[in-house]
Design a protein around this motif. Sequence first.
Motif, PDB file in Angstrom:
ATOM      1  N   VAL A  35       0.837  -1.209   0.000  1.00  0.00           N
ATOM      2  CA  VAL A  35       0.000   0.000   0.000  1.00  0.00           C
ATOM      3  C   VAL A  35       0.867   1.252   0.000  1.00  0.00           C
ATOM      4  O   VAL A  35       0.650   2.184  -0.779  1.00  0.00           O
ATOM      5  N   VAL A  36       1.861   1.269   0.883  1.00  0.00           N
ATOM      6  CA  VAL A  36       2.703   2.467   0.976  1.00  0.00           C
ATOM      7  C   VAL A  36       3.688   2.545  -0.192  1.00  0.00           C
ATOM      8  O   VAL A  36       3.820   3.588  -0.827  1.00  0.00           O
ATOM      9  N   GLY A  37       4.385   1.431  -0.478  1.00  0.00           N
ATOM     10  CA  GLY A  37       5.255   1.364  -1.658  1.00  0.00           C
ATOM     11  C   GLY A  37       6.136   2.581  -1.838  1.00  0.00           C
ATOM     12  O   GLY A  37       6.865   3.006  -0.947  1.00  0.00           O
ATOM     13  N   GLU A  38       6.042   3.193  -3.042  1.00  0.00           N
ATOM     14  CA  GLU A  38       6.871   4.350  -3.379  1.00  0.00           C
ATOM     15  C   GLU A  38       6.437   5.611  -2.643  1.00  0.00           C
ATOM     16  O   GLU A  38       7.183   6.596  -2.626  1.00  0.00           O
ATOM     17  N   THR A  39       5.238   5.588  -2.044  1.00  0.00           N
ATOM     18  CA  THR A  39       4.766   6.803  -1.384  1.00  0.00           C
ATOM     19  C   THR A  39       5.680   7.223  -0.234  1.00  0.00           C
ATOM     20  O   THR A  39       5.754   8.405   0.104  1.00  0.00           O
ATOM     21  N   LEU A  40       6.369   6.257   0.382  1.00  0.00           N
ATOM     22  CA  LEU A  40       7.304   6.605   1.455  1.00  0.00           C
ATOM     23  C   LEU A  40       8.418   7.500   0.932  1.00  0.00           C
ATOM     24  O   LEU A  40       8.762   8.516   1.547  1.00  0.00           O
ATOM     25  N   TRP A  41       8.981   7.127  -0.220  1.00  0.00           N
ATOM     26  CA  TRP A  41      10.070   7.923  -0.780  1.00  0.00           C
ATOM     27  C   TRP A  41       9.556   9.280  -1.238  1.00  0.00           C
ATOM     28  O   TRP A  41      10.251  10.301  -1.058  1.00  0.00           O
ATOM     29  N   PHE A  42       8.370   9.320  -1.822  1.00  0.00           N
ATOM     30  CA  PHE A  42       7.812  10.608  -2.244  1.00  0.00           C
ATOM     31  C   PHE A  42       7.561  11.508  -1.030  1.00  0.00           C
ATOM     32  O   PHE A  42       7.736  12.726  -1.102  1.00  0.00           O
ATOM     33  N   THR A  43       7.146  10.908   0.086  1.00  0.00           N
ATOM     34  CA  THR A  43       6.925  11.683   1.310  1.00  0.00           C
ATOM     35  C   THR A  43       8.230  12.277   1.815  1.00  0.00           C
ATOM     36  O   THR A  43       8.282  13.450   2.207  1.00  0.00           O
ATOM     37  N   VAL A  44       9.289  11.468   1.826  1.00  0.00           N
ATOM     38  CA  VAL A  44      10.603  11.953   2.263  1.00  0.00           C
ATOM     39  C   VAL A  44      11.093  13.072   1.348  1.00  0.00           C
ATOM     40  O   VAL A  44      11.569  14.123   1.814  1.00  0.00           O
ATOM     41  N   ILE A  45      10.969  12.868   0.035  1.00  0.00           N
ATOM     42  CA  ILE A  45      11.430  13.875  -0.930  1.00  0.00           C
ATOM     43  C   ILE A  45      10.665  15.181  -0.756  1.00  0.00           C
ATOM     44  O   ILE A  45      11.256  16.276  -0.748  1.00  0.00           O
ATOM     45  N   LEU A  46       9.341  15.079  -0.596  1.00  0.00           N
ATOM     46  CA  LEU A  46       8.514  16.279  -0.468  1.00  0.00           C
ATOM     47  C   LEU A  46       8.864  17.058   0.796  1.00  0.00           C
ATOM     48  O   LEU A  46       9.030  18.283   0.759  1.00  0.00           O
ATOM     49  N   ASN A  47       8.993  16.361   1.928  1.00  0.00           N
ATOM     50  CA  ASN A  47       9.297  17.054   3.181  1.00  0.00           C
ATOM     51  C   ASN A  47      10.735  17.575   3.199  1.00  0.00           C
ATOM     52  O   ASN A  47      10.993  18.643   3.771  1.00  0.00           O
ATOM     53  N   PHE A  48      11.665  16.846   2.581  1.00  0.00           N
ATOM     54  CA  PHE A  48      13.030  17.349   2.481  1.00  0.00           C
ATOM     55  C   PHE A  48      13.084  18.622   1.647  1.00  0.00           C
ATOM     56  O   PHE A  48      13.767  19.590   2.010  1.00  0.00           O
ATOM     57  N   SER A  49      12.367  18.639   0.525  1.00  0.00           N
ATOM     58  CA  SER A  49      12.355  19.842  -0.315  1.00  0.00           C
ATOM     59  C   SER A  49      11.695  21.008   0.411  1.00  0.00           C
ATOM     60  O   SER A  49      12.118  22.165   0.252  1.00  0.00           O
ATOM     61  N   ALA A  50      10.675  20.722   1.240  1.00  0.00           N
ATOM     62  CA  ALA A  50      10.026  21.788   2.009  1.00  0.00           C
ATOM     63  C   ALA A  50      10.977  22.371   3.047  1.00  0.00           C
ATOM     64  O   ALA A  50      11.056  23.598   3.216  1.00  0.00           O
ATOM     65  N   VAL A  51      11.733  21.513   3.753  1.00  0.00           N
ATOM     66  CA  VAL A  51      12.719  22.000   4.734  1.00  0.00           C
ATOM     67  C   VAL A  51      13.802  22.812   4.034  1.00  0.00           C
ATOM     68  O   VAL A  51      14.211  23.886   4.512  1.00  0.00           O
ATOM     69  N   VAL A  96       5.018  23.641  -6.676  1.00  0.00           N
ATOM     70  CA  VAL A  96       3.817  24.127  -5.980  1.00  0.00           C
ATOM     71  C   VAL A  96       3.689  23.533  -4.575  1.00  0.00           C
ATOM     72  O   VAL A  96       3.529  24.280  -3.598  1.00  0.00           O
ATOM     73  N   PRO A  97       3.742  22.188  -4.397  1.00  0.00           N
ATOM     74  CA  PRO A  97       3.598  21.661  -3.031  1.00  0.00           C
ATOM     75  C   PRO A  97       4.699  22.121  -2.080  1.00  0.00           C
ATOM     76  O   PRO A  97       4.451  22.322  -0.888  1.00  0.00           O
ATOM     77  N   THR A  98       5.924  22.311  -2.585  1.00  0.00           N
ATOM     78  CA  THR A  98       7.008  22.777  -1.713  1.00  0.00           C
ATOM     79  C   THR A  98       6.726  24.181  -1.199  1.00  0.00           C
ATOM     80  O   THR A  98       6.903  24.466  -0.002  1.00  0.00           O
ATOM     81  N   ILE A  99       6.269  25.059  -2.068  1.00  0.00           N
ATOM     82  CA  ILE A  99       5.950  26.432  -1.648  1.00  0.00           C
ATOM     83  C   ILE A  99       4.781  26.426  -0.671  1.00  0.00           C
ATOM     84  O   ILE A  99       4.805  27.110   0.362  1.00  0.00           O
ATOM     85  N   VAL A 100       3.757  25.637  -0.975  1.00  0.00           N
ATOM     86  CA  VAL A 100       2.567  25.612  -0.120  1.00  0.00           C
ATOM     87  C   VAL A 100       2.905  25.102   1.281  1.00  0.00           C
ATOM     88  O   VAL A 100       2.514  25.691   2.291  1.00  0.00           O
ATOM     89  N   ILE A 101       3.630  23.996   1.349  1.00  0.00           N
ATOM     90  CA  ILE A 101       3.949  23.392   2.647  1.00  0.00           C
ATOM     91  C   ILE A 101       4.966  24.240   3.420  1.00  0.00           C
ATOM     92  O   ILE A 101       4.880  24.382   4.639  1.00  0.00           O
TER      93      ILE A 101
END
Length: 341
Positions: free
Chosen positions: A105-121, A205-210
């Motif tokens: 279920v989680v699969g690649e979403t874990l890596w996308f979550t890490v990438i998204l939050n890293f880019s936001a930081v 867009v998601p990086t700026i928003v978050i």
Amino acid sequence: MLRFILRRLLVMIPTLIVVSMLIFVVINLPPGDFLSNQIAELRATGQEAGLAKAEFLRHEYALDRPLPEQYLIWIGVWPGPSGFNGLLQGDLGWSFEFGKPVAEVVGETLWFTVILNFSAVLFVYLVSFPLGALAAIRANSWVDYLAAIVGYIGLATPNFLLALILLYYGQRWLGLPIGGLMDPRYENEPMSWAKVGSVLHHLIVPTIVIGLSGTAAMVRRLRANLLDELGKPYVVTAKAKGVPPVRRLTRYPLRMALNPFVSDIGSLLPSLVSGSVLISVVLSLPTIGPALLEALRAQDQFLAGFILMFISLLVLVGMLISDILLALLDPRIRLSKRKRS
């Protein structure tokens, strides 16, 4: 420095244990669980075939045992129906809502979550550092007022509303993509530079928003810290002795002002992760956010438990990075720890 890092890593182990207990208790606070609710529904409708399958799954995943035993089996330190088979052994459990293993279920979403939050930081610190420093150096100037306006907008605008605004105007004026973290034609293809470029394009867009609300808070914090340092006697003395402005700023005031700025990585990550859950739903991002909301709604405890544990691990890693950067920035921190030990 190595001993300092090892101590921090050892502290993370009992912290994760306590966090896992709290997560398990909170998930099981509502009455019943996914299978209990399904069994009650099947009994009400008289579907005996489905009832037998639900009862089998309930026994197979030890949901008919006391809660303390369920927790130990979930962690992997107590034998379940299939022996020792929990998180420590790499078995993430079964998602009853999606009808497949949690790992699938989680699969690649874990890596996308890490990438998204890293880019936001990364966005928060790359934007807030120069803005906060300039706002302090040029206090009460147009730069300071601009930083204040950005801060007020970032703090006052709800993330989901900002997401909708950027979706519309970003697509209309800049041609930014809407939804997802890559172009659909790259989803099942191996990694390539074109795929990486598509991911980076979709991250704008998601990086700026978050990251905008966190950026606003960090700008104001760095400004206040640096203004406080610039007003101290040692800076005035350095100015009177003719120390060049750049050296006078970077030698001590900026370094001292960065201590609380860097330490906020640990407190920044939880807000970014929690904010990304809602934004992932609004922007249709393939992260663990939508799966977490669905798991909590359906009381899918294994899926919800693993996602919350993963988010907790992200936060602890962020705090570890914060501690390491602080120790590198200010040697007094690691030296004081060495004296105590």
